[in-house]
Scaffold this motif. Structure first.
Motif, mmCIF file in Angstrom:
data_model
loop_
_atom_site.group_PDB
_atom_site.id
_atom_site.type_symbol
_atom_site.label_atom_id
_atom_site.label_comp_id
_atom_site.label_asym_id
_atom_site.label_seq_id
_atom_site.Cartn_x
_atom_site.Cartn_y
_atom_site.Cartn_z
ATOM 1 N N ASP A 202 0.833 -1.377 0.222
ATOM 2 C CA ASP A 202 -0.050 -0.055 -0.037
ATOM 3 C C ASP A 202 0.881 1.140 -0.148
ATOM 4 O OD1 ASP A 202 -2.070 -1.715 0.122
ATOM 5 O OD2 ASP A 202 -2.532 -1.432 2.229
ATOM 6 N N PHE A 203 2.043 1.210 0.685
ATOM 7 C CA PHE A 203 2.841 2.438 0.704
ATOM 8 C C PHE A 203 3.452 2.852 -0.523
ATOM 9 C CE2 PHE A 203 7.244 4.079 1.392
ATOM 10 C CZ PHE A 203 6.983 5.042 2.545
ATOM 11 N N ILE A 204 3.825 1.844 -1.241
ATOM 12 C CA ILE A 204 4.603 2.217 -2.796
ATOM 13 C C ILE A 204 3.639 2.542 -3.733
ATOM 14 C CG2 ILE A 204 6.565 0.825 -1.867
ATOM 15 C CD1 ILE A 204 5.499 -1.355 -3.791
ATOM 16 N N VAL A 205 2.210 2.343 -3.455
ATOM 17 C CA VAL A 205 1.551 2.924 -4.553
ATOM 18 C C VAL A 205 1.388 4.158 -4.869
ATOM 19 C CG1 VAL A 205 -1.062 3.107 -4.951
ATOM 20 C CG2 VAL A 205 -0.278 1.108 -3.869
ATOM 21 N N GLY A 206 1.804 4.497 -6.236
ATOM 22 C CA GLY A 206 1.691 5.846 -6.628
ATOM 23 C C GLY A 206 3.220 6.226 -6.792
ATOM 24 N N PHE A 207 4.392 5.582 -6.546
ATOM 25 C CA PHE A 207 5.617 5.731 -6.689
ATOM 26 C C PHE A 207 5.924 5.156 -8.049
ATOM 27 C CE2 PHE A 207 5.663 6.189 -2.128
ATOM 28 C CZ PHE A 207 6.190 7.456 -1.843
ATOM 29 N N GLU A 208 6.170 5.795 -9.045
ATOM 30 C CA GLU A 208 6.573 5.291 -10.592
ATOM 31 C C GLU A 208 8.149 5.466 -10.847
ATOM 32 O OE1 GLU A 208 4.079 7.929 -12.850
ATOM 33 O OE2 GLU A 208 2.206 6.941 -12.141
ATOM 34 N N ASP A 209 8.890 6.012 -10.064
ATOM 35 C CA ASP A 209 10.280 6.500 -10.349
ATOM 36 C C ASP A 209 11.184 5.022 -10.050
ATOM 37 O OD1 ASP A 209 9.663 8.849 -11.515
ATOM 38 O OD2 ASP A 209 10.127 9.830 -9.662
ATOM 39 N N PHE A 210 10.604 4.164 -9.599
ATOM 40 C CA PHE A 210 11.571 2.908 -9.280
ATOM 41 C C PHE A 210 11.037 1.582 -9.642
ATOM 42 C CE2 PHE A 210 8.596 2.455 -5.813
ATOM 43 C CZ PHE A 210 8.885 1.240 -5.221
ATOM 44 N N LYS A 211 11.674 0.891 -10.137
ATOM 45 C CA LYS A 211 10.964 -0.379 -10.574
ATOM 46 C C LYS A 211 11.815 -1.668 -9.932
ATOM 47 C CE LYS A 211 9.963 1.227 -15.354
ATOM 48 N NZ LYS A 211 10.442 2.868 -15.216
ATOM 49 N N GLU A 212 13.113 -1.565 -9.884
ATOM 50 C CA GLU A 212 13.650 -2.846 -9.307
ATOM 51 C C GLU A 212 13.751 -2.688 -7.596
ATOM 52 O OE1 GLU A 212 16.172 -6.210 -10.039
ATOM 53 O OE2 GLU A 212 15.192 -4.772 -11.401
ATOM 54 N N HIS A 213 12.781 -3.638 -7.304
ATOM 55 C CA HIS A 213 12.658 -3.672 -5.652
ATOM 56 C C HIS A 213 12.159 -4.921 -5.143
ATOM 57 C CE1 HIS A 213 8.495 -2.792 -6.993
ATOM 58 N NE2 HIS A 213 8.291 -3.220 -5.673
ATOM 59 N N GLU A 214 12.462 -5.112 -3.839
ATOM 60 C CA GLU A 214 11.952 -6.305 -3.371
ATOM 61 C C GLU A 214 11.292 -5.939 -1.852
ATOM 62 O OE1 GLU A 214 14.990 -9.594 -3.032
ATOM 63 O OE2 GLU A 214 15.118 -9.675 -5.212
ATOM 64 N N LEU A 215 10.440 -6.690 -1.478
ATOM 65 C CA LEU A 215 9.820 -6.248 -0.227
ATOM 66 C C LEU A 215 10.380 -7.636 0.789
ATOM 67 C CD1 LEU A 215 6.062 -5.731 -1.006
ATOM 68 C CD2 LEU A 215 8.223 -3.960 -1.125
ATOM 69 N N HIS A 216 10.870 -7.008 1.938
ATOM 70 C CA HIS A 216 11.033 -8.016 2.841
ATOM 71 C C HIS A 216 10.786 -7.837 4.320
ATOM 72 C CE1 HIS A 216 14.499 -9.055 0.256
ATOM 73 N NE2 HIS A 216 14.550 -7.824 -0.019
ATOM 74 N N VAL A 217 10.184 -8.675 4.972
ATOM 75 C CA VAL A 217 9.859 -8.814 6.376
ATOM 76 C C VAL A 217 10.662 -9.617 7.175
ATOM 77 C CG1 VAL A 217 8.043 -9.353 7.985
ATOM 78 C CG2 VAL A 217 7.308 -8.487 5.755
ATOM 79 N N TYR A 218 11.547 -9.231 8.173
ATOM 80 C CA TYR A 218 12.504 -9.869 8.741
ATOM 81 C C TYR A 218 12.433 -9.706 10.503
ATOM 82 C CZ TYR A 218 17.550 -11.079 9.788
ATOM 83 O OH TYR A 218 18.521 -11.850 10.034
ATOM 84 N N ASN A 219 12.358 -11.058 11.058
ATOM 85 C CA ASN A 219 12.337 -11.031 12.419
ATOM 86 C C ASN A 219 13.763 -11.146 13.221
ATOM 87 O OD1 ASN A 219 9.275 -11.438 11.912
ATOM 88 N ND2 ASN A 219 9.813 -13.577 11.706
#
Length: 274
Positions: A202-219
């Motif tokens: 939800d946070f990254i919705v609307g950001f168009e200037d970046f394409k190469e990314h990954e999401l990580h949840v770390y404990n």
């Protein structure tokens, strides 16, 4: 990025930072504002200029000789550099220079601080990280060729982080870096992986200037340890996060994760003030 401020005390750490600043300046066609704060003995700041001038001139001469040696190094060739020598306290001079020159990025060297020194004294780097209006890139070690392939951006991904994230994207785009968006789960603020991932998406919705990314949840047991351990696991080139600029008792009691990272991380850290 056209204006880079590099405060130097001519230490090894300051030279490590200067090499990184030089690399950034060449890549962006930027000017480096190379600044040294004279740490004059207290009696030279007494206001009696008739007595102080000869000694002040001596300290000034030494500083300019060091600057000349610095400018003659190969990595400084073909870079536009503005040199200043000031007699302010280091922290005051840095914050003033950021405003005066409309600085886009501050690059600083640091050896870190631990234990009693960290608690009661801190460092000029830590103070700048806490309060600077410009992003601050902190360099601890010698880097032969500064390049950012994997950039960890750690956040809680609340709305107040969006302007900070825009700045992180801009920096990542300089190098075409992959952004690793990191949410650290701790026992005190545990959320499910599904909930954390939804928050990030939800946070990254609307950001168009970046394409190469990954999401990580770390404990991990703390946010700081999670950021450091995750960054080590992917051999990150850079860690980025926001700082709230806490002051006074709020800072003393609440601490600051970004300042802890600046003190403890061996990897480069860049901070963006909310």
């Amino acid at each position: 990025m056209k204006k880079i401020l590099l405060p130097t005390d001519f230490s090894d750490q300051a030279e490590y930072a200067l090499k990184v600043a030089a690399s950034l300046a060449k890549r962006n066609g930027a000017t480096i504002y190379l600044m040294h704060m004279l740490e004059l003995p207290s009696h030279l700041l007494s206001g009696d200029t008739n007595l102080n001038v000869p000694e002040q001139l001596l300290f000034m001469k030494i500083a300019h000789e060091r600057f000349e040696k610095t400018m003659n190094q190969d990595f400084m060739k073909d870079i536009n550099v503005e040199i200043t020598v000031e007699t302010h306290k280091a922290f005051d001079g840095i914050t003033q220079a950021i405003r005066q020159h409309d600085i886009d990025l501050v690059v600083m060297g640091s050896s870190g601080a631990t234990g009693i020194k960290e608690m009661f004294i801190g460092s000029n780097t830590e103070k700048v990280v806490r309060t600077a209006d410009a992003p601050v890139l902190v360099i601890k070690n010698a880097i032969e060729d500064f390049n950012v392939t994997n950039f960890v951006f750690a956040s809680d991904f609340t709305d107040d982080q969006k302007l900070v994230f825009e700045q992180a994207i801009d920096f990542a785009n300089i190098y075409g870096a992959k952004l690793h968006l990191l949410f650290v789960n701790t026992p005190n603020r545990f959320v499910t992986t599904a909930a954390a991932e939804k928050k990030m998406k939800d946070f990254i919705v609307g950001f168009e200037d970046f394409k190469e990314h990954e999401l990580h949840v770390y404990n991990d047991d703390t946010i700081e340890h999670g950021i450091l351990n995750f960054s080590r696991s992917i051999d990150a080139d850079l860690i980025g996060m926001s700082t709230h600029g806490r002051q006074g008792l709020a800072h003393f009691f609440n601490g600051s994760i970004s300042e802890d990272l600046v003190n403890h991380a061996l990897r480069p850290v860049i901070t963006f003030k909310i």
